[in-house]
Design a protein around this motif. Structure first.
Motif, PDB file in Angstrom:
ATOM      1  N   GLY A  37      43.916  38.648  47.803  1.00  0.00           N
ATOM      2  CA  GLY A  37      43.716  37.270  48.239  1.00  0.00           C
ATOM      3  C   GLY A  37      42.596  36.530  47.552  1.00  0.00           C
ATOM      4  N   PHE A  38      41.932  37.149  46.568  1.00  0.00           N
ATOM      5  CA  PHE A  38      40.808  36.447  45.943  1.00  0.00           C
ATOM      6  C   PHE A  38      41.255  35.241  45.127  1.00  0.00           C
ATOM      7  CE2 PHE A  38      41.890  39.051  42.216  1.00  0.00           C
ATOM      8  CZ  PHE A  38      41.610  38.203  41.156  1.00  0.00           C
ATOM      9  N   ASP A  39      42.491  35.271  44.614  1.00  0.00           N
ATOM     10  CA  ASP A  39      42.979  34.144  43.815  1.00  0.00           C
ATOM     11  C   ASP A  39      43.242  32.908  44.679  1.00  0.00           C
ATOM     12  OD1 ASP A  39      45.014  35.546  45.049  1.00  0.00           O
ATOM     13  OD2 ASP A  39      46.212  35.838  43.244  1.00  0.00           O
ATOM     14  N   ILE A  40      43.801  33.111  45.875  1.00  0.00           N
ATOM     15  CA  ILE A  40      43.965  31.998  46.815  1.00  0.00           C
ATOM     16  C   ILE A  40      42.591  31.488  47.247  1.00  0.00           C
ATOM     17  CG2 ILE A  40      44.677  31.384  49.163  1.00  0.00           C
ATOM     18  CD1 ILE A  40      47.081  31.491  47.423  1.00  0.00           C
ATOM     19  N   SER A  41      41.681  32.412  47.504  1.00  0.00           N
ATOM     20  CA  SER A  41      40.328  32.035  47.925  1.00  0.00           C
ATOM     21  C   SER A  41      39.648  31.183  46.862  1.00  0.00           C
ATOM     22  CB  SER A  41      39.504  33.291  48.214  1.00  0.00           C
ATOM     23  OG  SER A  41      38.298  32.978  48.853  1.00  0.00           O
ATOM     24  N   ALA A  42      39.820  31.541  45.589  1.00  0.00           N
ATOM     25  CA  ALA A  42      39.243  30.751  44.499  1.00  0.00           C
ATOM     26  C   ALA A  42      39.852  29.360  44.452  1.00  0.00           C
ATOM     27  CB  ALA A  42      39.459  31.467  43.166  1.00  0.00           C
ATOM     28  N   ALA A  43      41.178  29.282  44.717  1.00  0.00           N
ATOM     29  CA  ALA A  43      41.843  27.978  44.713  1.00  0.00           C
ATOM     30  C   ALA A  43      41.328  27.071  45.819  1.00  0.00           C
ATOM     31  CB  ALA A  43      43.357  28.171  44.858  1.00  0.00           C
ATOM     32  N   ILE A  44      40.794  27.656  46.888  1.00  0.00           N
ATOM     33  CA  ILE A  44      40.239  26.877  47.994  1.00  0.00           C
ATOM     34  C   ILE A  44      38.762  26.574  47.782  1.00  0.00           C
ATOM     35  CG2 ILE A  44      39.633  26.922  50.447  1.00  0.00           C
ATOM     36  CD1 ILE A  44      42.544  26.475  50.140  1.00  0.00           C
ATOM     37  N   TYR A  45      37.996  27.607  47.420  1.00  0.00           N
ATOM     38  CA  TYR A  45      36.534  27.483  47.429  1.00  0.00           C
ATOM     39  C   TYR A  45      35.883  27.432  46.051  1.00  0.00           C
ATOM     40  CZ  TYR A  45      37.261  28.751  52.312  1.00  0.00           C
ATOM     41  OH  TYR A  45      37.692  28.782  53.612  1.00  0.00           O
ATOM     42  N   GLY A  46      36.646  27.590  44.970  1.00  0.00           N
ATOM     43  CA  GLY A  46      36.031  27.613  43.647  1.00  0.00           C
ATOM     44  C   GLY A  46      35.253  28.905  43.451  1.00  0.00           C
ATOM     45  N   SER A  47      34.052  28.820  42.886  1.00  0.00           N
ATOM     46  CA  SER A  47      33.247  30.014  42.616  1.00  0.00           C
ATOM     47  C   SER A  47      32.574  30.517  43.888  1.00  0.00           C
ATOM     48  CB  SER A  47      32.179  29.701  41.566  1.00  0.00           C
ATOM     49  OG  SER A  47      32.772  29.282  40.346  1.00  0.00           O
ATOM     50  N   HIS A  48      32.645  31.848  44.115  1.00  0.00           N
ATOM     51  CA  HIS A  48      32.029  32.440  45.300  1.00  0.00           C
ATOM     52  C   HIS A  48      32.098  33.958  45.214  1.00  0.00           C
ATOM     53  CE1 HIS A  48      36.345  32.379  46.188  1.00  0.00           C
ATOM     54  NE2 HIS A  48      36.135  33.353  47.057  1.00  0.00           N
ATOM     55  N   THR A  49      31.399  34.638  46.110  1.00  0.00           N
ATOM     56  CA  THR A  49      31.634  36.073  46.273  1.00  0.00           C
ATOM     57  C   THR A  49      32.620  36.220  47.424  1.00  0.00           C
ATOM     58  OG1 THR A  49      29.713  36.340  47.728  1.00  0.00           O
ATOM     59  CG2 THR A  49      29.393  36.738  45.375  1.00  0.00           C
ATOM     60  N   TYR A  50      33.526  37.178  47.277  1.00  0.00           N
ATOM     61  CA  TYR A  50      34.678  37.271  48.180  1.00  0.00           C
ATOM     62  C   TYR A  50      34.824  38.669  48.754  1.00  0.00           C
ATOM     63  CZ  TYR A  50      39.621  37.566  49.551  1.00  0.00           C
ATOM     64  OH  TYR A  50      40.793  37.764  50.233  1.00  0.00           O
ATOM     65  N   ARG A  51      35.021  38.725  50.074  1.00  0.00           N
ATOM     66  CA  ARG A  51      35.417  39.952  50.745  1.00  0.00           C
ATOM     67  C   ARG A  51      36.713  39.661  51.486  1.00  0.00           C
ATOM     68  NH1 ARG A  51      32.112  44.147  51.496  1.00  0.00           N
ATOM     69  NH2 ARG A  51      30.273  42.791  51.364  1.00  0.00           N
ATOM     70  N   ARG A  52      37.711  40.493  51.296  1.00  0.00           N
ATOM     71  CA  ARG A  52      39.071  40.198  51.742  1.00  0.00           C
ATOM     72  C   ARG A  52      39.207  40.136  53.270  1.00  0.00           C
ATOM     73  NH1 ARG A  52      43.625  43.426  50.366  1.00  0.00           N
ATOM     74  NH2 ARG A  52      44.468  42.109  52.002  1.00  0.00           N
ATOM     75  N   PHE A  53      40.344  39.614  53.701  1.00  0.00           N
ATOM     76  CA  PHE A  53      40.700  39.581  55.121  1.00  0.00           C
ATOM     77  C   PHE A  53      41.384  40.895  55.510  1.00  0.00           C
ATOM     78  CE2 PHE A  53      44.132  37.858  52.577  1.00  0.00           C
ATOM     79  CZ  PHE A  53      45.265  38.484  53.072  1.00  0.00           C
ATOM     80  N   SER A  54      41.391  41.186  56.788  1.00  0.00           N
ATOM     81  CA  SER A  54      42.060  42.398  57.287  1.00  0.00           C
ATOM     82  C   SER A  54      43.576  42.227  57.214  1.00  0.00           C
ATOM     83  CB  SER A  54      41.653  42.678  58.737  1.00  0.00           C
ATOM     84  OG  SER A  54      40.263  42.884  58.840  1.00  0.00           O
ATOM     85  N   LYS A  55      44.255  43.189  56.645  1.00  0.00           N
ATOM     86  CA  LYS A  55      45.710  43.118  56.512  1.00  0.00           C
ATOM     87  C   LYS A  55      46.396  42.984  57.860  1.00  0.00           C
ATOM     88  CE  LYS A  55      46.091  45.912  52.286  1.00  0.00           C
ATOM     89  NZ  LYS A  55      46.738  47.117  51.685  1.00  0.00           N
ATOM     90  N   SER A  56      45.814  43.593  58.888  1.00  0.00           N
ATOM     91  CA  SER A  56      46.454  43.631  60.200  1.00  0.00           C
ATOM     92  C   SER A  56      46.680  42.242  60.791  1.00  0.00           C
ATOM     93  CB  SER A  56      45.608  44.460  61.167  1.00  0.00           C
ATOM     94  OG  SER A  56      44.295  43.926  61.276  1.00  0.00           O
ATOM     95  N   ILE A  57      45.940  41.247  60.307  1.00  0.00           N
ATOM     96  CA  ILE A  57      46.065  39.883  60.846  1.00  0.00           C
ATOM     97  C   ILE A  57      47.465  39.332  60.612  1.00  0.00           C
ATOM     98  CG2 ILE A  57      45.234  37.490  60.614  1.00  0.00           C
ATOM     99  CD1 ILE A  57      42.489  38.663  59.963  1.00  0.00           C
ATOM    100  N   ILE A  58      48.018  39.599  59.437  1.00  0.00           N
ATOM    101  CA  ILE A  58      49.314  39.006  59.096  1.00  0.00           C
ATOM    102  C   ILE A  58      50.424  40.040  58.918  1.00  0.00           C
ATOM    103  CG2 ILE A  58      48.188  37.046  57.976  1.00  0.00           C
ATOM    104  CD1 ILE A  58      48.946  38.291  55.266  1.00  0.00           C
TER     105      ILE A  58
END
Length: 511
Positions: free
Chosen positions: A231-252
């Motif tokens: 999900g880091f690519d979607i996160s970049a499309a939303i927030y631009g540059s950042h450090t990223y820690r993924r979401f829990s798979k169990s959510i979806i």
């Protein structure tokens, strides 16, 4: 096209400069840099005729010879005020595009859940959608060859904006900037903005809007790909540059597995999605990804290139995960040590930002000294470094170089142990040659690595230009194609009416 109202939303591409593979595990993080290569979704309300309980959506992507899709959207009433939308292709011969279709149908059903029956009136005239991406998302080698132009940044900048690929979508050569993620994010953001579900222009409402678009886009992207990624690519499309820690798979996970078994959005999908939306809605704070703003230090210039070789990222990832499952102790030890170095790199970047704020004069002096020498020789050229402040800053520059070299060594070690070409020997030779250029502080393989792309970070325009002219252009083992984009911390945006209107006028000339 007789548009009544048009909304234009943009979303950037990405480069993962540290944290490849580790971002798949919530225990670890990645350093994501946004680019000024972007996708643009133009959403217009049109005067299409409504047919009973259906309305029309026309989608066009003029950069591809087969980039057009027509859909009927059916309103499915359940009871009282409850309803959902179904997306139906106009023709059974129309080729499916899972990325576009998942973005449209889930955006519409988010609107239905949050806006109620009002949304039916807003949609009765139908929608006209145009999607384009910056040239850097696709290889322009063939285009330059046809124009008898060399493979250089100057040639690429001479091409018209959003130029045609002259190929079908399935046949285009992508450069690894995250085109599908930027597409889905701009499209979800465009539809939800157009239907007034979110407001990206309002400072007060922007955070809610971005978070909702983020969680919906993450789900749509997973659905289109048929699996849950980092999900880091979607996160970049939303927030631009950042450090990223993924979401829990169990959510979806449960709803995704259910949705993957369905041909289209139906009564069962709708029931499951109603409960999923409770988790995805930012008001309920269930989506547990971690985002921390980030930017490269002042004077650090990112330069990207794609290689005319190519790798299968899903295959690389699959093989690395197989190695980790078969040899967990070996893999985890390497991942832990790699994570330590990634953390050191992030801390050094943030330290340099603080040092620039504390003494910009000393920082600029060190930047100039380092930009004129090879990184491996920096510590032998310190005669001009006199003050305590300069020495401390100089040490930070040296540590960035040394730390990233350690990261590369560990990626090379993973290449050997997992038997996966993350930084294969041919890439190592190319990157080492880049590091021989004065003023280059980092050179590496982004994301999952392989043969797709490389990046360098230089301390001056002269340094990155020299890499292109004296290394990439003359490289014999493979064709190295520079990209024109650079870093951009801005994430998803809704353009002003004036800016969006002017851009729409230009894009319509391409159709």
């Amino acid at each position: 096209m007789s548009a009544i109202e048009t909304t234009v939303v943009t979303a950037p591409g990405k480069v993962l400069i540290a944290g490849g593979y580790l971002v798949l595990d919530k225990k670890f993080f990645g350093i994501v840099v946004g680019t000024d290569a972007k996708f643009y979704s133009f959403i217009s309300t049109n005067k299409f005729e409504k047919l009973n309980d259906k309305f029309l959506i026309k989608v066009k992507s003029p950069q591809f010879t087969d980039g057009f899709w027509d859909y009927m959207v059916k309103i499915c009433h359940i009871e009282k005020d409850e309803f959902f939308f179904q997306l139906l292709p106009i023709s059974s011969e129309q080729k499916s595009n899972k990325f576009i279709e998942s973005a449209i149908i889930y955006s519409l059903n988010v609107a239905a859940k949050l806006q109620g029956k009002k949304i039916i009136n807003d949609l009765e005239k139908g929608l006209h959608i145009i999607i384009v991406g910056s040239n850097d998302f696709y290889s322009q080698r063939q285009r330059l060859s046809e124009l008898l132009l060399p493979l250089t940044t100057k040639s690429l900048k001479s091409l018209e904006r959003f130029c045609s690929t002259n190929s079908k979508l399935a046949e285009v050569h992508k450069t690894g900037l995250g085109s599908s993620a930027a597409l889905i994010t701009s499209l979800v953001g465009g539809i939800l903005s157009h239907l007034k579900v979110v407001n990206l222009k309002s400072p007060e409402a922007k955070n809610y809007g971005r978070e909702l678009i983020h969680s919906i886009s993450q789900f749509c992207h997973c659905l289109a790909q048929g699996k849950i990624g980092s999900g880091f690519d979607i996160s970049a499309a939303i927030y631009g540059s950042h450090t990223y820690r993924r979401f829990s798979k169990s959510i979806i996970e449960n709803h995704l597995n259910s949705a993957l078994t369905m041909d289209r959005f139906n009564k069962e999908t709708n029931s499951n999605f109603t409960s999923l939306l409770q988790k995805l809605n930012p008001k309920n704070s269930c989506f547990d990804n971690e985002i921390h703003p980030f930017s490269l230090p002042p004077g650090f210039i990112l330069k990207l290139a794609d290689l005319d070789v190519g790798s299968s990222t899903p295959k690389l990832v699959s093989n690395v995960l197989k190695w980790r499952a078969n040899k967990p102790d070996e893999a985890n030890e390497l991942w832990e040590s790699l994570n330590i170095k990634n953390t050191e790199l992030e801390n050094l970047f943030r330290k340099l930002l603080t040092q620039f704020d504390g003494d910009a004069v000393a920082y600029k002096k060190i930047l100039k000294i380092c930009s004129g020498n090879k990184a491996a020789l920096w510590k032998k050229n310190i005669d001009d470094i006199t003050s305590k402040s300069e020495k401390v800053i100089f040490e930070s520059f040296c540590l960035v170089y040394e730390t990233f070299q350690s990261i590369r060594q560990k990626l090379q070690e993973m290449t050997l142990k997992a038997e996966v070409p993350i930084e294969p020997l041919s890439q190592t030779k190319l990157l080492n040659s880049c590091m021989e250029v004065e003023g280059i502080i980092m050179a590496g393989v982004p994301g999952a690595g392989g043969f797709d792309a490389i990046f360098v970070i230089g301390l001056s325009e002269k340094a990155v230009a020299k890499v292109e002219d004296e290394v990439w252009l003359l490289w014999k083992d493979t064709s190295v194609g520079p990209l024109t984009c650079t870093t951009c911390s801005t994430g998803i945006e809704c353009l002003s009416e004036e800016e969006g209107g002017l851009l729409l006028e230009y894009v319509e000339t391409l159709m």
